[in-house]
Design a protein around this motif. Structure first.
Motif, PDB file in Angstrom:
ATOM      1  N   MET A   1       0.850  -1.185   0.000  1.00 44.88           N
ATOM      2  CA  MET A   1       0.000   0.000   0.000  1.00 44.88           C
ATOM      3  C   MET A   1       0.891   1.242   0.000  1.00 44.88           C
ATOM      4  O   MET A   1       1.789   1.367   0.806  1.00 44.88           O
ATOM      5  N   ASN A   2       0.581   2.147  -0.907  1.00 44.66           N
ATOM      6  CA  ASN A   2       1.453   3.310  -1.055  1.00 44.66           C
ATOM      7  C   ASN A   2       0.780   4.636  -0.720  1.00 44.66           C
ATOM      8  O   ASN A   2       1.345   5.685  -0.943  1.00 44.66           O
ATOM      9  N   GLY A   3      -0.452   4.607  -0.226  1.00 47.53           N
ATOM     10  CA  GLY A   3      -1.072   5.841   0.240  1.00 47.53           C
ATOM     11  C   GLY A   3      -1.829   6.633  -0.797  1.00 47.53           C
ATOM     12  O   GLY A   3      -2.216   7.768  -0.526  1.00 47.53           O
ATOM     13  N   THR A   4      -2.054   6.074  -1.996  1.00 48.86           N
ATOM     14  CA  THR A   4      -2.785   6.821  -3.025  1.00 48.86           C
ATOM     15  C   THR A   4      -4.288   6.568  -2.971  1.00 48.86           C
ATOM     16  O   THR A   4      -5.049   7.264  -3.620  1.00 48.86           O
ATOM     17  N   SER A   5      -4.732   5.572  -2.191  1.00 47.21           N
ATOM     18  CA  SER A   5      -6.153   5.249  -2.084  1.00 47.21           C
ATOM     19  C   SER A   5      -6.680   5.631  -0.698  1.00 47.21           C
ATOM     20  O   SER A   5      -6.138   5.204   0.323  1.00 47.21           O
ATOM     21  N   ARG A   6      -7.741   6.425  -0.673  1.00 51.08           N
ATOM     22  CA  ARG A   6      -8.303   6.909   0.586  1.00 51.08           C
ATOM     23  C   ARG A   6      -8.840   5.761   1.446  1.00 51.08           C
ATOM     24  O   ARG A   6      -8.807   5.828   2.673  1.00 51.08           O
ATOM     25  N   ALA A   7      -9.319   4.686   0.797  1.00 54.27           N
ATOM     26  CA  ALA A   7      -9.885   3.546   1.521  1.00 54.27           C
ATOM     27  C   ALA A   7      -8.846   2.836   2.395  1.00 54.27           C
ATOM     28  O   ALA A   7      -9.196   2.189   3.374  1.00 54.27           O
ATOM     29  N   ASP A   8      -7.559   2.958   2.049  1.00 48.50           N
ATOM     30  CA  ASP A   8      -6.483   2.294   2.791  1.00 48.50           C
ATOM     31  C   ASP A   8      -6.082   3.052   4.057  1.00 48.50           C
ATOM     32  O   ASP A   8      -5.329   2.541   4.879  1.00 48.50           O
ATOM     33  N   ILE A   9      -6.561   4.288   4.205  1.00 49.90           N
ATOM     34  CA  ILE A   9      -6.090   5.161   5.285  1.00 49.90           C
ATOM     35  C   ILE A   9      -7.205   5.393   6.297  1.00 49.90           C
ATOM     36  O   ILE A   9      -8.313   5.769   5.940  1.00 49.90           O
ATOM     37  N   LYS A  10      -6.881   5.151   7.558  1.00 47.29           N
ATOM     38  CA  LYS A  10      -7.852   5.326   8.647  1.00 47.29           C
ATOM     39  C   LYS A  10      -7.207   6.167   9.751  1.00 47.29           C
ATOM     40  O   LYS A  10      -5.987   6.201   9.894  1.00 47.29           O
ATOM     41  N   LYS A  11      -8.042   6.817  10.547  1.00 45.11           N
ATOM     42  CA  LYS A  11      -7.535   7.556  11.708  1.00 45.11           C
ATOM     43  C   LYS A  11      -6.832   6.587  12.642  1.00 45.11           C
ATOM     44  O   LYS A  11      -7.288   5.457  12.831  1.00 45.11           O
ATOM     45  N   GLY A  12      -5.709   7.010  13.210  1.00 42.05           N
ATOM     46  CA  GLY A  12      -4.961   6.174  14.141  1.00 42.05           C
ATOM     47  C   GLY A  12      -3.914   5.296  13.468  1.00 42.05           C
ATOM     48  O   GLY A  12      -3.148   4.620  14.144  1.00 42.05           O
ATOM     49  N   LEU A  13      -3.860   5.316  12.141  1.00 39.68           N
ATOM     50  CA  LEU A  13      -2.900   4.498  11.393  1.00 39.68           C
ATOM     51  C   LEU A  13      -1.510   5.129  11.444  1.00 39.68           C
ATOM     52  O   LEU A  13      -1.378   6.356  11.405  1.00 39.68           O
ATOM     53  N   SER A  14      -0.486   4.301  11.513  1.00 35.12           N
ATOM     54  CA  SER A  14       0.894   4.779  11.510  1.00 35.12           C
ATOM     55  C   SER A  14       1.368   4.903  10.058  1.00 35.12           C
ATOM     56  O   SER A  14       1.306   3.932   9.305  1.00 35.12           O
ATOM     57  N   VAL A  15       1.813   6.100   9.677  1.00 38.67           N
ATOM     58  CA  VAL A  15       2.194   6.365   8.287  1.00 38.67           C
ATOM     59  C   VAL A  15       3.469   7.217   8.216  1.00 38.67           C
ATOM     60  O   VAL A  15       3.897   7.789   9.210  1.00 38.67           O
ATOM     61  N   SER A  16       4.035   7.283   7.013  1.00 39.90           N
ATOM     62  CA  SER A  16       5.096   8.237   6.707  1.00 39.90           C
ATOM     63  C   SER A  16       4.561   9.176   5.645  1.00 39.90           C
ATOM     64  O   SER A  16       4.000   8.725   4.641  1.00 39.90           O
ATOM     65  N   ILE A  17       4.712  10.488   5.879  1.00 36.78           N
ATOM     66  CA  ILE A  17       4.222  11.477   4.920  1.00 36.78           C
ATOM     67  C   ILE A  17       5.383  12.328   4.429  1.00 36.78           C
ATOM     68  O   ILE A  17       6.449  12.384   5.055  1.00 36.78           O
ATOM     69  N   VAL A  18       5.159  12.984   3.282  1.00 38.67           N
ATOM     70  CA  VAL A  18       6.112  13.970   2.799  1.00 38.67           C
ATOM     71  C   VAL A  18       5.457  15.339   2.970  1.00 38.67           C
ATOM     72  O   VAL A  18       4.329  15.563   2.531  1.00 38.67           O
ATOM     73  N   LEU A  19       6.141  16.229   3.689  1.00 35.79           N
ATOM     74  CA  LEU A  19       5.642  17.580   3.918  1.00 35.79           C
ATOM     75  C   LEU A  19       5.843  18.410   2.653  1.00 35.79           C
ATOM     76  O   LEU A  19       6.699  18.099   1.819  1.00 35.79           O
ATOM     77  N   LYS A  20       5.066  19.483   2.502  1.00 40.49           N
ATOM     78  CA  LYS A  20       5.157  20.348   1.320  1.00 40.49           C
ATOM     79  C   LYS A  20       6.595  20.821   1.090  1.00 40.49           C
ATOM     80  O   LYS A  20       7.107  20.747  -0.017  1.00 40.49           O
ATOM     81  N   GLN A  21       7.259  21.265   2.145  1.00 36.65           N
ATOM     82  CA  GLN A  21       8.620  21.793   1.993  1.00 36.65           C
ATOM     83  C   GLN A  21       9.656  20.697   1.726  1.00 36.65           C
ATOM     84  O   GLN A  21      10.771  20.988   1.341  1.00 36.65           O
TER      85      GLN A  21
END
Length: 64
Positions: free
Chosen positions: A1-21
């Motif tokens: 899972m790479n984070g492009t589908s909203r169905a894969d993401i839930k509140k409380g899930l541990s993720v890595s994000i890229v910030l705008k900057q």
């Protein structure tokens, strides 16, 4: 899972994000999803979320 589908993401899930900057460098920030900000079901660059820390960015990695 790479984070492009909203169905894969839930509140409380541990993720890595890229910030705008950090989009150019690709530096990732780890955290727990507090809010899902993208309304569409899919987004090619990743679903935008707010972490518990308040950081906002697009999901790149979902931790199992």
């Amino acid at each position: 899972m790479n984070g492009t589908s909203r169905a894969d993401i839930k509140k409380g899930l541990s993720v890595s994000i890229v910030l705008k900057q950090d989009q150019r460098s690709g530096r990732l920030t780890d955290g727990t999803v507090k809010d899902i900000l993208t309304n569409s079901s899919n987004h090619p660059h990743g679903i935008k979320v707010r972490l518990e820390s308040g950081a906002v960015g697009r999901v790149k990695v979902i931790h199992e």
